[in-house]
Design a protein around this motif. Sequence first.
Motif, PDB file in Angstrom:
ATOM      1  N   GLY A 185       0.577  -1.104  -0.139  1.00 39.78           N
ATOM      2  CA  GLY A 185      -0.034   0.007  -0.076  1.00 39.78           C
ATOM      3  C   GLY A 185       0.741   1.315  -0.114  1.00 39.78           C
ATOM      4  N   VAL A 186       2.060   1.146   0.857  1.00 42.48           N
ATOM      5  CA  VAL A 186       2.669   2.495   0.734  1.00 42.48           C
ATOM      6  C   VAL A 186       3.664   2.792  -0.522  1.00 42.48           C
ATOM      7  CG1 VAL A 186       4.848   3.501   1.906  1.00 42.48           C
ATOM      8  CG2 VAL A 186       3.248   2.198   3.239  1.00 42.48           C
ATOM      9  N   VAL A 187       4.059   1.563  -1.174  1.00 48.32           N
ATOM     10  CA  VAL A 187       4.762   1.676  -2.205  1.00 48.32           C
ATOM     11  C   VAL A 187       3.776   2.084  -3.717  1.00 48.32           C
ATOM     12  CG1 VAL A 187       6.120   0.355  -3.975  1.00 48.32           C
ATOM     13  CG2 VAL A 187       6.526  -0.256  -1.649  1.00 48.32           C
ATOM     14  N   ASN A 188       2.716   1.667  -3.606  1.00 49.95           N
ATOM     15  CA  ASN A 188       1.704   1.979  -4.603  1.00 49.95           C
ATOM     16  C   ASN A 188       0.705   3.015  -4.539  1.00 49.95           C
ATOM     17  OD1 ASN A 188       2.643  -0.481  -6.676  1.00 49.95           O
ATOM     18  ND2 ASN A 188       2.666  -1.455  -4.749  1.00 49.95           N
ATOM     19  N   ALA A 189       0.710   3.750  -3.282  1.00 45.77           N
ATOM     20  CA  ALA A 189      -0.335   4.545  -2.812  1.00 45.77           C
ATOM     21  C   ALA A 189      -0.519   5.873  -4.060  1.00 45.77           C
ATOM     22  CB  ALA A 189       0.070   5.289  -1.734  1.00 45.77           C
ATOM     23  N   GLU A 190       0.556   6.164  -4.652  1.00 46.63           N
ATOM     24  CA  GLU A 190       0.454   7.308  -5.624  1.00 46.63           C
ATOM     25  C   GLU A 190       0.339   6.691  -6.898  1.00 46.63           C
ATOM     26  OE1 GLU A 190       2.851  10.771  -4.756  1.00 46.63           O
ATOM     27  OE2 GLU A 190       3.594   9.645  -3.228  1.00 46.63           O
ATOM     28  N   SER A 191       0.191   5.217  -7.174  1.00 44.46           N
ATOM     29  CA  SER A 191       0.032   4.828  -8.448  1.00 44.46           C
ATOM     30  C   SER A 191      -1.153   5.411  -9.248  1.00 44.46           C
ATOM     31  CB  SER A 191       0.084   3.338  -8.524  1.00 44.46           C
ATOM     32  OG  SER A 191      -0.270   2.746  -9.700  1.00 44.46           O
ATOM     33  N   SER A 192      -0.989   5.504 -10.539  1.00 47.23           N
ATOM     34  CA  SER A 192      -2.282   5.731 -11.383  1.00 47.23           C
ATOM     35  C   SER A 192      -3.368   4.730 -11.364  1.00 47.23           C
ATOM     36  CB  SER A 192      -1.720   6.291 -12.784  1.00 47.23           C
ATOM     37  OG  SER A 192      -1.222   5.169 -13.501  1.00 47.23           O
ATOM     38  N   SER A 193      -2.873   3.589 -11.296  1.00 45.67           N
ATOM     39  CA  SER A 193      -3.755   2.249 -11.177  1.00 45.67           C
ATOM     40  C   SER A 193      -4.331   2.229  -9.734  1.00 45.67           C
ATOM     41  CB  SER A 193      -3.157   1.270 -11.881  1.00 45.67           C
ATOM     42  OG  SER A 193      -2.638   1.394 -12.657  1.00 45.67           O
ATOM     43  N   TRP A 194      -4.300   3.124  -8.692  1.00 41.77           N
ATOM     44  CA  TRP A 194      -4.548   2.892  -7.203  1.00 41.77           C
ATOM     45  C   TRP A 194      -6.210   2.333  -7.344  1.00 41.77           C
ATOM     46  CZ3 TRP A 194      -8.979   4.998  -5.403  1.00 41.77           C
ATOM     47  CH2 TRP A 194      -9.642   6.181  -5.904  1.00 41.77           C
ATOM     48  N   ALA A 195      -6.963   2.452  -8.104  1.00 43.33           N
ATOM     49  CA  ALA A 195      -8.419   2.262  -8.192  1.00 43.33           C
ATOM     50  C   ALA A 195      -8.745   0.862  -8.178  1.00 43.33           C
ATOM     51  CB  ALA A 195      -9.276   2.921  -9.195  1.00 43.33           C
ATOM     52  N   SER A 233     -10.889   6.780  -1.989  1.00 39.23           N
ATOM     53  CA  SER A 233     -10.092   5.728  -1.830  1.00 39.23           C
ATOM     54  C   SER A 233     -10.496   5.173  -0.231  1.00 39.23           C
ATOM     55  CB  SER A 233      -8.516   5.932  -1.692  1.00 39.23           C
ATOM     56  OG  SER A 233      -8.324   6.717  -0.860  1.00 39.23           O
ATOM     57  N   THR A 234     -10.507   5.933   0.530  1.00 41.60           N
ATOM     58  CA  THR A 234     -11.118   5.735   1.918  1.00 41.60           C
ATOM     59  C   THR A 234     -12.409   4.846   2.095  1.00 41.60           C
ATOM     60  OG1 THR A 234      -9.904   7.671   2.822  1.00 41.60           O
ATOM     61  CG2 THR A 234     -11.491   6.542   4.114  1.00 41.60           C
ATOM     62  N   LEU A 235     -13.177   5.227   1.320  1.00 44.19           N
ATOM     63  CA  LEU A 235     -14.567   4.369   1.309  1.00 44.19           C
ATOM     64  C   LEU A 235     -14.276   3.206   0.654  1.00 44.19           C
ATOM     65  CD1 LEU A 235     -17.366   7.283   0.415  1.00 44.19           C
ATOM     66  CD2 LEU A 235     -16.462   6.058   2.816  1.00 44.19           C
ATOM     67  N   LEU A 236     -13.597   2.969  -0.390  1.00 47.11           N
ATOM     68  CA  LEU A 236     -13.174   1.758  -0.955  1.00 47.11           C
ATOM     69  C   LEU A 236     -12.528   0.940   0.029  1.00 47.11           C
ATOM     70  CD1 LEU A 236     -12.000   2.770  -4.545  1.00 47.11           C
ATOM     71  CD2 LEU A 236     -14.065   1.184  -4.021  1.00 47.11           C
ATOM     72  N   GLY A 237     -11.565   1.312   0.960  1.00 42.89           N
ATOM     73  CA  GLY A 237     -11.038   0.508   1.830  1.00 42.89           C
ATOM     74  C   GLY A 237     -11.867   0.111   2.848  1.00 42.89           C
ATOM     75  N   ALA A 238     -12.858   0.770   3.224  1.00 45.00           N
ATOM     76  CA  ALA A 238     -13.886   0.198   4.087  1.00 45.00           C
ATOM     77  C   ALA A 238     -15.115  -0.614   3.630  1.00 45.00           C
ATOM     78  CB  ALA A 238     -14.762   1.511   4.530  1.00 45.00           C
ATOM     79  N   LEU A 239     -15.359  -0.415   2.251  1.00 40.16           N
ATOM     80  CA  LEU A 239     -16.151  -1.357   1.451  1.00 40.16           C
ATOM     81  C   LEU A 239     -15.539  -2.853   1.331  1.00 40.16           C
ATOM     82  CD1 LEU A 239     -18.070   0.843  -1.139  1.00 40.16           C
ATOM     83  CD2 LEU A 239     -18.922  -0.351   0.858  1.00 40.16           C
ATOM     84  N   LEU A 240     -14.114  -3.006   1.264  1.00 44.27           N
ATOM     85  CA  LEU A 240     -13.365  -4.035   1.117  1.00 44.27           C
ATOM     86  C   LEU A 240     -13.676  -4.995   2.352  1.00 44.27           C
ATOM     87  CD1 LEU A 240     -11.226  -5.495  -0.289  1.00 44.27           C
ATOM     88  CD2 LEU A 240      -9.631  -4.461   1.165  1.00 44.27           C
ATOM     89  N   ALA A 241     -14.300  -4.697   3.506  1.00 45.25           N
ATOM     90  CA  ALA A 241     -14.600  -5.220   4.627  1.00 45.25           C
ATOM     91  C   ALA A 241     -15.938  -6.219   4.321  1.00 45.25           C
ATOM     92  CB  ALA A 241     -14.949  -4.639   5.683  1.00 45.25           C
ATOM     93  N   VAL A 242     -16.597  -5.761   3.324  1.00 44.36           N
ATOM     94  CA  VAL A 242     -18.002  -6.486   3.093  1.00 44.36           C
ATOM     95  C   VAL A 242     -17.887  -7.839   2.647  1.00 44.36           C
ATOM     96  CG1 VAL A 242     -20.072  -6.490   1.951  1.00 44.36           C
ATOM     97  CG2 VAL A 242     -19.182  -4.260   2.647  1.00 44.36           C
ATOM     98  N   PRO A 243     -16.989  -8.187   1.460  1.00 36.22           N
ATOM     99  CA  PRO A 243     -16.928  -9.596   0.996  1.00 36.22           C
ATOM    100  C   PRO A 243     -16.152 -10.618   1.926  1.00 36.22           C
ATOM    101  CG  PRO A 243     -15.394  -7.939  -0.172  1.00 36.22           C
ATOM    102  CD  PRO A 243     -16.512  -7.130   0.716  1.00 36.22           C
ATOM    103  N   PHE A 244     -15.424  -9.822   2.935  1.00 32.44           N
ATOM    104  CA  PHE A 244     -14.598 -10.674   3.787  1.00 32.44           C
ATOM    105  C   PHE A 244     -15.437 -10.891   5.172  1.00 32.44           C
ATOM    106  CE2 PHE A 244     -11.006  -8.895   1.376  1.00 32.44           C
ATOM    107  CZ  PHE A 244     -10.466 -10.229   0.904  1.00 32.44           C
ATOM    108  N   LEU A 245     -16.391 -10.488   5.191  1.00 32.15           N
ATOM    109  CA  LEU A 245     -17.258 -10.612   6.254  1.00 32.15           C
ATOM    110  C   LEU A 245     -18.277 -11.391   5.924  1.00 32.15           C
ATOM    111  CD1 LEU A 245     -18.119  -7.099   7.756  1.00 32.15           C
ATOM    112  CD2 LEU A 245     -16.851  -8.716   8.861  1.00 32.15           C
ATOM    113  N   LEU A 246     -18.748 -11.573   4.735  1.00 29.53           N
ATOM    114  CA  LEU A 246     -19.364 -12.658   4.135  1.00 29.53           C
ATOM    115  C   LEU A 246     -19.003 -14.067   3.583  1.00 29.53           C
ATOM    116  CD1 LEU A 246     -21.624 -10.450   1.766  1.00 29.53           C
ATOM    117  CD2 LEU A 246     -22.113 -11.015   4.242  1.00 29.53           C
TER     118      LEU A 246
END
Length: 499
Positions: A185-195, A233-246
């Motif tokens: 995450g640190v190395v690629n935080a400013e990548s243009s493909s971050w999404a 990106s912050t909300l995407l980080g939070a939404l990542l929790a949904v599949p792993f909770l299911l």
Amino acid sequence: MSGAATVPVPGLPAVLRAEFGAWRRSTVSYLPLGGLAFALVSTAMFVSTGPGKTWEDVLGYQNLWAMFVGPVLTVLLAATATRIDTAARGGGTWYRPVKPRHRQFSRFTVLATRSLLLNLLGAGTPLLILGLASSAQRVPMGRAIEAVVVPWVSQLGLLALMLWLARQIPWSAVLGVGLVWTLLGVVNAESSSWAVLPFTWLTRGALPVIGTHANGVALEAHAALAHASPWPSTLLGALLAVPFLLLPRLRLPSPAGAKHRASPRPGLLTPKEAGADGTFAYAQADAPRVLAAVAGVLRGTALIWLCPVTIGLIALWLSWHDPDTSIQLFTLLVLPVGTLALSLIAWSAAGQGWRAIACRTTGTARPALALTGIAVGIAAAMSVVIAFVYLVAGIPVGHAWPLALTGAVVAAMLTSFTLWLSIRVSQSAALVVGIIGILFGVLVGGTTMQQTMWLLIPYSWANYLDMHRMSLTLPLSVAATALFTVGIVRAARKAAEKS
């Protein structure tokens, strides 16, 4: 004939209340204090750099927390909770009529609140202290709140991922995966493909808030991130929790069948030939060999391959790097990280059966001293061997012997300290303290701050090879090693009583 009585299945509110109650006063509840410890030391170091700081400087100093320390401590929260739960076999909850989804969501909710407290203490404390101390400047309340909330929301996906992984793999592997995820995450935080790179969602949102690049350098006024919103990106980080909770668990826990040994064990009474009346006479077995027994416990651990691999990697590094300029690689990174891993591995192997050890004729003092002696001996021997590798690589003898001596003595001190903390408090607490200590050791030992703060950070003491500083670090390290050894003996006795 009436039907059999059915056991009521508790609903989600009841499961949540039970989960919060289960972790009250546990190691998980105290882990957020690691954020407070980091914040206080970080604030002291920031203040020591001199006056005239602006709020941009204050927020920028949160880079280390947002990029590395906060995520790693969140990973440790998930791994520790799962490790405690597995050791206690769920405290009986595995066999209760509770819906798996309710149990999983409740665990996530409890740890998410702990993660919020962790970020509030780790990121909020420096902002609060420096805000009160800087009455002449207007506090940017919006950005200060975002500096706490954005990292926490971003870490929710990582938390759910680690919780799911912890149900499949050992906790040490979870820590490794979490560390790799954070570094990616640190190395690629400013990548243009971050999404499309989920690990960047963990760190990217904090950058426009604290006003730095991922490496800590201040953002330029024309940089795209300086004017970007932190929330996509912050909300995407939070939404990542949904599949792993299911997602369900991939495998069931294997039954822990009891293993019995047919051969007599040292220290036990063994039957002799039966007498004429059919009774047995018992004789005391040979005196137990405590040192050999403890060495046998450690023989099956990762230390068997970790030690030679470390030496090999350093030799490989020195084959194309200047050994004189690479000494800090060993003194500030390899040595403290190695002593941390050594102590954690040693107690992980020996601590599992510590209650059984207390029931033997040896008690706990001799095994504790043997464990300490072996761990400290390995750390010191590794330091001497690595100093010899540096000598072969080309450093002068006048540099090699201080490196060997200081490395061995400081390694002994750090090993005994971490081992004592693991036994007295917990391995999680020892890991938190070790991570924070190593980070500040690198910051102080590798920068000009060592001129004024070198004596306050023992994790950087191996880096000081001049006679003036060695005259202080060596006797202090020897005294601390002796003190921690006494503490280990006492902590080992209490650990046996509580296990």
